[in-house]
Design an enzyme around this catalytic site. Structure first.
Site: not given
Ligand code: XBP
Ligand code: MG
Length: 253
Positions: A85, A124, A10, A12, A52, A183, A122
Site C-alpha cells: 500500500k 502516517t 498534521d 493527511d 494508521g 483536520d 503525523t
C-alpha cells in the site's frame, strides 16, 4: 502570553487532501494480492476513526472478515499488505497530481520569513510525508521542517498525544510556544492532550467531526481573493489566515 516560535502541521487532510489517495492505494494493494476487500468512500469515512494503515486494516477485518485474522501469519500479511500500500501511495504522490491545500504554501513562507520554525506531527508512514513534501514543495521541501515526527516516532498513534510529545522533544520546545494545524478529531484530541493550541481546517473526509476544543475551525486557510470560512472563531476582518490572525486568536484564547 509566550511568543509563538513554531507552527506544527498534521499531514493527511491538513497539508493536502490525501485521504482518497490512501484509500486508492489500499484498494490497489488488496487487488494486487487477490483479496476481495474494496473500500468505497462511505466505508473509508467510517474507517478513518482508526488512525494508521495497519491498524485500519485490522479494524476492518474484525468487522467484515474475521476469518482473515485467524491465519497464523496474519501479522506478516498485514505488514506486507501495508508495504505494498505504501509503494502504491508513493507512486500516486510521485505522479505529481496532488496539490497543497489553500493557504499552506503561503503560510509556510510567511512563517519562514518571520523566523518561525516549522514541524510535522503525523501518524502516517514517513515515506508518505517525504514524498508529499517533495512532490509539492520541491526537493528542498522536507528540509524546510525543523522536525518531522511520523508513524515511526511514536508507539501509540493519534488520538494519543505521543507524536506531539515526540515533536516537542525534537524541537526542544514547550507546548505554549507552538500552534498546530489539524483536520480531524483524533488529531485535535492528540494535540490538545499535548497542550498545544490547535486550528482546525476541515477536510473532505472530516466534515462531520466535532471540534469543541479548537482555537478556530475553518474551511481552509484561505488565500488573497479566495476567502476561507470560519465555522468557529472570527476572521476579525481577515479573508485568509496569516501570522497576525494566529497571534490574535492565541491572545484571545
Ligand atoms: C492520517 C492517518 C494515516 C493514513 C494512513 O494521518 O490516519 O493513518 O490514513 O497512513 P495524519 P499509513 O492525518 O496524522 O497525517 O497507511 O501510512 O499508516
Ligand atoms: Mg489528518
Amino acid at each position: 502570553m509566550t511568543p509563538l516560535s513554531t507552527l506544527i502541521f498534521d499531514v493527511d487532510g491538513t497539508l493536502a487532501e490525501t485521504e482518497d489517495c490512501h484509500r486508492k492505494a489500499f484498494n490497489l494493494a488488496f487487488e494486487k494480492t487477490g483479496m476481495d476487500w474494496a473500500w468505497d468512500h462511505a466505508l473509508y469515512l467510517d474507517l478513518l476513526s482508526v488512525t494508521g494503515g495497519k491498524e485500519r486494516m485490522r479494524h476492518y477485518a474484525e468487522r467484515h472478515d474475521p476469518g482473515f485474522l485467524e491465519a497464523d501469519d496474519v501479522d506478516d500479511r498485514i505488514l506486507s499488505l501495508h508495504r505494498l500500500k505504501t509503494d502504491f501511495y508513493v507512486e500516486i504522490m510521485q505522479s505529481g497530481d496532488i496539490a497543497l491545500r489553500p493557504g499552506i504554501a503561503r503560510l509556510l513562507n510567511e512563517a519562514r520569513q518571520q523566523g518561525l520554525r516549522l514541524a510535522i506531527a503525523t501518524t502516517t508512514t514517513r515515506a508518505n510525508v517525504t514524498n508529499l513534501l517533495t512532490a509539492t514543495l520541491g526537493a528542498d521541501g522536507p528540509g524546510m521542517f525543523a522536525a518531522i515526527s511520523a508513524a515511526d516516532s511514536a508507539e501509540r498513534k493519534k488520538p494519543a498525544p505521543d507524536v506531539y510529545f515526540d515533536v516537542l522533544e525534537k524541537l526542544g520546545s514547550a507546548p505554549g510556544e507552538c500552534l498546530t494545524f489539524e483536520d480531524s478529531q483524533p488529531g485535535l484530541i492528540a494535540a490538545r492532550a499535548a497542550g498545544i493550541d490547535t486550528v482546525v481546517t476541515r477536510s473532505a473526509f472530516t466534515a462531520c467531526d466535532d471540534y469543541m476544543d479548537a482555537l478556530a475551525v475553518l474551511s481552509d486557510l484561505g488565500e488573497p481573493g479566495q476567502p476561507c470560512e470560519a465555522l468557529r472563531g472570527h476572521m476579525r476582518g481577515h479573508e485568509f489566515v496569516d501570522l497576525e490572525l494566529l497571534q490574535n486568536w492565541r491572545g484571545k484564547s
